[in-house]
Write a protein that holds these residues in place. Structure first.
Motif, short mmCIF file in Angstrom:
data_model
loop_
_atom_site.label_atom_id
_atom_site.label_comp_id
_atom_site.label_asym_id
_atom_site.label_seq_id
_atom_site.Cartn_x
_atom_site.Cartn_y
_atom_site.Cartn_z
N THR A 11 32.03 0.51 17.83
CA THR A 11 30.74 0.98 18.34
C THR A 11 29.62 -0.04 18.15
N GLY A 13 25.49 -0.63 18.49
CA GLY A 13 24.24 0.13 18.55
C GLY A 13 23.22 -0.38 17.57
N PRO A 35 23.86 -4.94 21.12
CA PRO A 35 23.33 -4.55 22.43
C PRO A 35 22.17 -5.47 22.82
N GLU A 40 20.06 0.73 22.85
CA GLU A 40 21.29 1.22 23.48
C GLU A 40 22.42 1.34 22.46
N THR A 41 23.37 2.25 22.76
CA THR A 41 24.58 2.42 21.97
C THR A 41 25.77 2.48 22.93
N TYR A 42 26.83 1.77 22.59
CA TYR A 42 28.05 1.76 23.40
C TYR A 42 29.23 2.13 22.51
N SER A 43 29.99 3.11 22.94
CA SER A 43 31.14 3.57 22.15
C SER A 43 32.41 2.84 22.57
#
Length: 69
Positions: A11, A13, A35, A40-43
């Motif tokens: 993850t 973020g 990011p 923003e957060t990306y899984s």
């Protein structure tokens, strides 16, 4: 590295050092990832685009946006 597309494996973020897999030199390698937009957060599993690179193994990414037809 800039312009490469990868897949998030850890993850990404705010306050997190994530990980992405990128195709490099005929193989796949893991890079630390942050990011490009700090909010923003990306899984895991999200496809991302590398927009900046800091040697030796750190990239900044944003969500991959396929071209619409």
């Amino acid at each position: 590295m800039i312009g490469s597309r990868g897949r998030v494996t850890g993850t990404i973020g705010p306050g997190l050092v994530g990980e992405v897999l990128l195709n490099v030199r005929g193989g796949t390698e893991a890079f630390y990832a942050y990011p490009a937009d700090p909010d923003e957060t990306y899984s895991s599993g999200t496809q991302v685009l590398v927009v900046d690179f800091e040697p030796p193994r750190t990239v900044y990414v944003e969500r991959w946006q396929p071209l619409s037809r």
